[in-house]
Design a protein around this motif. Structure first.
Motif, mmCIF file in Angstrom:
data_model
loop_
_atom_site.group_PDB
_atom_site.id
_atom_site.type_symbol
_atom_site.label_atom_id
_atom_site.label_comp_id
_atom_site.label_asym_id
_atom_site.label_seq_id
_atom_site.Cartn_x
_atom_site.Cartn_y
_atom_site.Cartn_z
ATOM 1 N N HIS A 1 0.843 -1.203 0.000
ATOM 2 C CA HIS A 1 0.000 0.000 0.000
ATOM 3 C C HIS A 1 0.872 1.246 0.000
ATOM 4 O O HIS A 1 1.818 1.359 0.767
ATOM 5 C CB HIS A 1 -0.888 -0.025 1.242
ATOM 6 N N LYS B 1 -1.387 8.645 -12.142
ATOM 7 C CA LYS B 1 -0.995 7.259 -11.967
ATOM 8 C C LYS B 1 -1.262 6.441 -13.237
ATOM 9 O O LYS B 1 -0.484 5.543 -13.576
ATOM 10 C CB LYS B 1 -1.746 6.642 -10.781
ATOM 11 N N ALA B 2 -2.360 6.765 -13.915
ATOM 12 C CA ALA B 2 -2.662 6.055 -15.164
ATOM 13 C C ALA B 2 -1.589 6.329 -16.205
ATOM 14 O O ALA B 2 -1.128 5.404 -16.904
ATOM 15 C CB ALA B 2 -4.035 6.490 -15.688
ATOM 16 N N ALA C 1 -5.868 -0.444 -7.367
ATOM 17 C CA ALA C 1 -7.017 0.310 -7.875
ATOM 18 C C ALA C 1 -8.233 -0.588 -8.059
ATOM 19 O O ALA C 1 -9.372 -0.150 -7.872
ATOM 20 C CB ALA C 1 -6.647 0.976 -9.202
ATOM 21 N N GLU D 1 -7.634 3.560 -3.382
ATOM 22 C CA GLU D 1 -6.469 3.518 -4.270
ATOM 23 C C GLU D 1 -6.898 3.743 -5.716
ATOM 24 O O GLU D 1 -6.557 2.981 -6.616
ATOM 25 C CB GLU D 1 -5.753 2.168 -4.144
ATOM 26 N N ARG D 2 -7.681 4.781 -5.931
ATOM 27 C CA ARG D 2 -8.180 5.052 -7.274
ATOM 28 C C ARG D 2 -7.047 5.375 -8.237
ATOM 29 O O ARG D 2 -6.033 5.946 -7.847
ATOM 30 C CB ARG D 2 -9.176 6.208 -7.234
ATOM 31 N N LEU D 3 -7.267 5.035 -9.505
ATOM 32 C CA LEU D 3 -6.266 5.264 -10.531
ATOM 33 C C LEU D 3 -6.431 6.686 -11.066
ATOM 34 O O LEU D 3 -7.236 6.933 -11.961
ATOM 35 C CB LEU D 3 -6.414 4.236 -11.652
ATOM 36 N N SER D 4 -5.673 7.626 -10.502
ATOM 37 C CA SER D 4 -5.750 9.023 -10.929
ATOM 38 C C SER D 4 -5.141 9.164 -12.320
ATOM 39 O O SER D 4 -4.421 8.276 -12.793
ATOM 40 C CB SER D 4 -4.989 9.904 -9.938
ATOM 41 N N SER E 1 -10.925 0.775 -2.502
ATOM 42 C CA SER E 1 -11.642 1.993 -2.892
ATOM 43 C C SER E 1 -10.800 3.253 -2.691
ATOM 44 O O SER E 1 -11.041 4.274 -3.344
ATOM 45 C CB SER E 1 -12.936 2.115 -2.090
ATOM 46 N N VAL F 1 -0.012 -0.734 -8.664
ATOM 47 C CA VAL F 1 -0.966 0.363 -8.815
ATOM 48 C C VAL F 1 -2.285 -0.150 -9.378
ATOM 49 O O VAL F 1 -3.370 0.211 -8.902
ATOM 50 C CB VAL F 1 -0.373 1.454 -9.732
ATOM 51 N N LEU F 2 -2.205 -1.011 -10.402
ATOM 52 C CA LEU F 2 -3.424 -1.525 -11.028
ATOM 53 C C LEU F 2 -4.198 -2.443 -10.086
ATOM 54 O O LEU F 2 -5.429 -2.339 -9.973
ATOM 55 C CB LEU F 2 -3.067 -2.286 -12.312
ATOM 56 N N THR G 1 1.519 4.462 -15.256
ATOM 57 C CA THR G 1 1.364 3.034 -15.511
ATOM 58 C C THR G 1 1.566 2.708 -16.983
ATOM 59 O O THR G 1 2.263 1.748 -17.336
ATOM 60 C CB THR G 1 -0.029 2.561 -15.051
#
Length: 308
Positions: free
Chosen positions: A4, A133-134, A121, A127-130, A125, A117-118, A137
């Motif tokens: 985390h 971060k997207a 996500a 750990e959303r993929l901002s 809840s 990260v994926l 990735t």
């Protein structure tokens, strides 16, 4: 394993020294594992890693008189963690190292943070993929593909399969991070690591016997030294360092370790085994570093702070 992530803008000098030590230890572990594989088979190398490491950690737990759980549900959690964080990735990466250089293995190992990260996500809840971060990735996966070589993605020879095996190991690490966060909260790090490695050993013993037969008992000094290093130093001691860094700075800082490990592994592989890497491997590592920097966000925050 990267678990985390938390935000950490300032890293204490002590944490930096521990990060460097951990990177050196884990960077050298790739060479130690490859050295042992000259004499023993991949599954045996994993068994010789988890068994001594578990024993060493239980001795540490006994010396520290740490409380040990007897809850059967936690031992089931240890089993899942041992399979996901040790048995599967150690086995896949050991087999992969038979066919690709140690430096390339260490570069691909950095994909653990990208997968993490994926997976986080998808599972958690918070750990959303901002967008940042997207983007990180996507760039990170482009780096992985570049390091492997785009041609290798369509030509499934033993080399490309070995690289895919290493990537499979990194995905398993990422899933283990989510598993550990979900089921192993509240335990002391030493007990959690000892339980995990014990479970991994209990899994690997019958698998190794069934697939490879009895592991060799008489080994050369070079192999014994390699096993001693990657079991006791790069596993038992490294876990203690890992959790110490976690306590000092949060797990986001551990992303830096994945970037510090490859230079160590690449240098040792070149000096000791005469390994060379293609320019695409170094280009892939540069893209991975950029992707991880975006995911971490620390450099962007510093840039924004300076512009204010």
């Amino acid at each position: 394993m990267i678990g985390h992530m938390t935000q950490a803008t300032d890293i204490p000098p002590r944490a930096w020294s521990l990060l460097v030590a951990l990177a050196l230890i884990w960077g050298a572990s790739f060479l130690a594992i490859r050295t042992a594989l000259d004499e023993i088979a991949p599954l045996a190398s994993v068994l010789y890693r988890t068994g001594p490491a578990a024993l060493a950690l239980w001795l540490w737990v006994a010396v520290r008189r740490l409380p040990v759980t007897r809850d059967p549900r936690l031992w089931v959690a240890f089993l899942g963690m041992g399979i996901l964080n040790n048995a599967i990735p150690f086995s896949l990466m050991a087999w992969g190292q038979l066919h690709i250089p140690t430096g390339l293995t260490s570069i691909l190992n950095a994909a653990t943070a990208i997968w993490g990260v994926l997976v986080a996500a998808l599972v958690f809840s918070d750990e959303r993929l901002s967008p940042r971060k997207a983007a990180g990735t996507l760039i990170g996966f482009a780096g992985v593909a570049t390091a492997i070589g785009w041609r290798a993605l369509v030509a499934l020879d033993v080399t490309s399969l070995a690289q895919l095996a290493v990537l499979g190991g990194t995905l398993s690490y990422a899933v283990a991070g989510a598993w550990g966060r979900r089921f192993l909260r509240g335990l002391t790090p030493e007990v959690a690591a000892a339980g995990m490695l014990t479970a991994a050993t209990l899994v690997m013993l019958p698998v190794t016997l069934a697939v490879e037969g009895m592991p060799p008992a008489h080994l050369g000094l070079r192999t014994l030294a390699a096993i001693g290093y990657y079991a006791l130093v790069a596993t038992s001691c490294a876990y203690l360092l890992y959790y110490r860094i976690l306590a000092l700075t949060g797990s986001g800082t551990l992303l830096l370790v994945t970037l510090m490990i490859p230079p160590v592994a690449i240098t040792l592989g070149a000096l000791v085994r005469g390994e060379t890497l293609s320019s695409s491997a170094f280009g892939g590592f540069a893209l991975l570093a950029l992707g991880l920097a975006l995911i971490d966000g620390r450099l962007l925050r510093r840039r924004d702070a300076r512009s204010v």
